[in-house]
Design a protein around this motif. Structure first.
Motif, PDB file in Angstrom:
ATOM      1  N   PRO A 197       0.816  -1.234   0.000  1.00  0.00           N
ATOM      2  CA  PRO A 197       0.000   0.000   0.000  1.00  0.00           C
ATOM      3  C   PRO A 197       0.842   1.274   0.000  1.00  0.00           C
ATOM      4  N   ARG A 200       2.222   1.820  -3.532  1.00  0.00           N
ATOM      5  CA  ARG A 200       1.173   2.250  -4.457  1.00  0.00           C
ATOM      6  C   ARG A 200       0.839   3.726  -4.228  1.00  0.00           C
ATOM      7  N   TYR A 201       0.764   4.132  -2.964  1.00  0.00           N
ATOM      8  CA  TYR A 201       0.439   5.534  -2.692  1.00  0.00           C
ATOM      9  C   TYR A 201       1.598   6.454  -3.072  1.00  0.00           C
ATOM     10  N   ILE A 204       1.105   7.349  -6.540  1.00  0.00           N
ATOM     11  CA  ILE A 204       0.088   8.387  -6.708  1.00  0.00           C
ATOM     12  C   ILE A 204       0.690   9.764  -6.413  1.00  0.00           C
ATOM     13  N   TYR A 223      -2.836  17.554  -3.647  1.00  0.00           N
ATOM     14  CA  TYR A 223      -3.551  16.773  -2.642  1.00  0.00           C
ATOM     15  C   TYR A 223      -4.698  17.583  -2.045  1.00  0.00           C
ATOM     16  N   GLY A 243     -10.661   9.579  -7.356  1.00  0.00           N
ATOM     17  CA  GLY A 243      -9.785   8.589  -6.733  1.00  0.00           C
ATOM     18  C   GLY A 243      -9.754   7.311  -7.541  1.00  0.00           C
TER      19      GLY A 243
END
Length: 331
Positions: A197, A200-201, A204, A223, A243
């Motif tokens: 996780p 993956r973030y 982003i 953000y 998202g």
């Protein structure tokens, strides 16, 4: 996660002799000669060339083709992993571009299947036990009673690998297997503290960077803007949230399809044709089909075979229904 990826790269690189990732070469064979072990694998010089004897884990070209084709034919569920076929290069006989999750899928499931018939039994058993070990520690439910058995299993796996693979195979990542069970005892199941996780973030956040001179400020502004849009979308009806894309399974659980936009209502002819197709696939219906064909042919002796077949297909469903309801002994 990184231990699993590095071990997967080492195993696949050694089996396929991928340049830069293999742990078996001239330097490795010279190390064996300097250590005075495994004399059958020592390099042999013949004139200007040096011959390296094949080890028990060395694959022939035919076996490499089988290994790569096995991964090239893999089909997985949507969202389970990336497209494994895109990682295989059949001409060069190697796997390229392996990411962390790709290595996770290979070590958990695919590697044990791909080597099923291309290695000696003892070597294949050692690699398969390594795959089963990673599969066991990555489960969501772990029995603390079995931790000691898993810890003993790591020692056995490393000993078996040391028998068949060269000393260069064992870098620090391979030895870190010993500490994985102890880490689970301290931190809990693996899926609670691996970094999938987080990575993956991070991808982003990297996409938020538009000004390379001020990356932090660019990320913060993007953000904040996205968070404001998500907050406003809660008050707007029929607005798509910002998202991740909506999963295909959400509407299916609610009883709604996600792919088709219109419900197709079949015509009577299409429905009868589908009904006839299903009846022709049943073994119990076969005697009735032969009986009706004989009956149509008997009543129309002068007609051609194609005409009789069309007449049979057109009238069989109604005749079959009447015959079945009139026969009390029918199935």
């Amino acid at each position: 996660m990184h231990v699993e990826k590095n071990i997967c790269d080492i195993v696949i690189g050694t089996l396929l002799n991928i340049q830069g990732k293999m742990k078996d070469g001239l330097n490795t064979c010279q190390d064996l000669a300097d250590m005075g072990i495994r004399s059958q694998l020592h390099p042999r010089s013949g004139g200007k060339k040096i011959y390296l004897p094949p080890a028990c884990h060395t694959l022939s070209r035919k076996e490499k083709i089988s290994f790569c084709q096995c991964h090239c034919r893999v089909k997985v569920l949507q969202g389970y992993s990336s497209n494994i076929k895109s990682l295989v290069q059949l001409k060069e006989l190697k796997l390229v571009g392996l990411k962390s999750h790709n290595c996770h899928v290979l070590m958990q499931l695919l590697l044990a299947v791909a080597i099923r018939d291309i290695l000696p039994n003892k070597v294949r058993l050692a690699i398969t036990r390594l795959c089963f070990f990673f599969n066991a520690i990555c489960t969501k439910v772990l029995d603390p009673v079995k931790f000691d058995d898993l810890q003993n299993e790591t020692a056995i796996i490393l000993c078996q690998l040391e028998i068949y693979f060269p000393p260069a195979f064992f870098d620090i990542m391979v030895h870190l297997i010993v500490h994985l069970v102890r880490e689970i005892k301290c931190c809990g199941p693996v899926y609670l503290h691996w970094t999938y996780p987080v990575e993956r973030y991070m991808k982003i956040l990297k996409g938020y960077t538009k000004n390379l001179h001020r990356p932090e400020a660019s990320i913060v502004e993007r953000y904040i803007a996205e968070e404001a849009i998500e907050f406003c979308s809660d008050y707007i009806e029929k607005a798509n949230p910002v998202g991740l894309p909506e999963s295909w399974h959400n509407n299916k659980v609610a009883g709604k399809g996600s792919r088709g936009l219109h419900v197709i209502t079949p015509s009577v002819e299409d429905l009868l044709q589908a009904h006839l197709y299903v009846l022709n696939k049943g073994n119990e219906v076969l005697p009735y089909i032969l009986q009706h064909e004989a009956l149509v042919k008997q009543n129309n002796n002068k007609m051609s075979k194609n005409w009789v077949l069309k007449k049979h297909n057109k009238t069989f469903c109604d005749w079959f229904k009447d015959t079945i309801f009139a026969d009390e002994s029918a199935s």
